[in-house]
Design a protein around this motif. Sequence first.
Motif, short mmCIF file in Angstrom:
data_model
loop_
_atom_site.label_atom_id
_atom_site.label_comp_id
_atom_site.label_asym_id
_atom_site.label_seq_id
_atom_site.Cartn_x
_atom_site.Cartn_y
_atom_site.Cartn_z
N LYS A 37 -3.12 -9.99 -54.92
CA LYS A 37 -2.46 -8.91 -54.56
C LYS A 37 -1.57 -9.42 -53.35
O LYS A 37 -0.85 -8.27 -52.97
CB LYS A 37 -4.70 -8.66 -53.95
N ALA A 41 2.05 -7.25 -52.59
CA ALA A 41 2.41 -5.97 -52.25
C ALA A 41 3.64 -6.74 -51.39
O ALA A 41 4.18 -5.47 -51.18
CB ALA A 41 0.41 -5.92 -50.99
N ASP A 44 6.34 -5.50 -53.74
CA ASP A 44 6.37 -4.05 -53.72
C ASP A 44 7.39 -2.80 -52.41
O ASP A 44 7.89 -2.44 -52.26
CB ASP A 44 4.24 -3.70 -54.06
N LEU A 130 -3.14 -6.02 -46.80
CA LEU A 130 -3.42 -5.07 -47.67
C LEU A 130 -3.57 -3.77 -47.31
O LEU A 130 -3.31 -1.99 -47.77
CB LEU A 130 -4.16 -5.17 -48.86
N ARG A 133 -0.29 -1.54 -46.76
CA ARG A 133 -0.02 -0.35 -48.39
C ARG A 133 -0.59 0.40 -47.79
O ARG A 133 -1.36 1.30 -47.52
CB ARG A 133 -0.76 -1.35 -49.31
#
Length: 165
Positions: A37, A41, A44, A130, A133
């Motif tokens: 994850k 992230a 991304d 995270l 995000r």
Amino acid sequence: MAREKNFYPLAEGLSTQDTFAVLGDAQKFQKHKHAWKVWRALKDFRCVVYPVAEGLSRIDGSKVYSNLAQLTDKVTVVVPCLLPERLKSLVPDAVSAGCSKIWFQEQTWTRELQQECDSSGIEVIRGCVLRHRLYPSKISLRYLSPCYWHGLRDVKVPMKRFGRY
């Protein structure tokens, strides 16, 4: 025509301009756990990010490096996603790879690791990747994410839409 790349701030002086190595193990990447994850992230966010795990050669089409030594002079930040008992050589490995910062995720930081970093001149950042995000407001699942709530006031990185920010 080349597009200009936008850089966004993250935690404590980090930005999407930094280069990252996400340190995990094969299970944490393959089963889409925290290491996967975090790596996803950062990708991304359009960061340069390398997955690092022993016993894994590729994940989602990307090469996986077996240790930090293979990334010497390529990364500025190491993001460990393993429990502290599995991070015995983290600081010396980060120093030899030329990293200047370690971004400890929840439950990876210890006082001993902090002391090692301080004596080696490595900057320590604490907090979950995270948290930065941005979750779409139409999706009510963001309210179920602890990282969303813990990072409610943190700087957010815009989501990609149609190949751009």
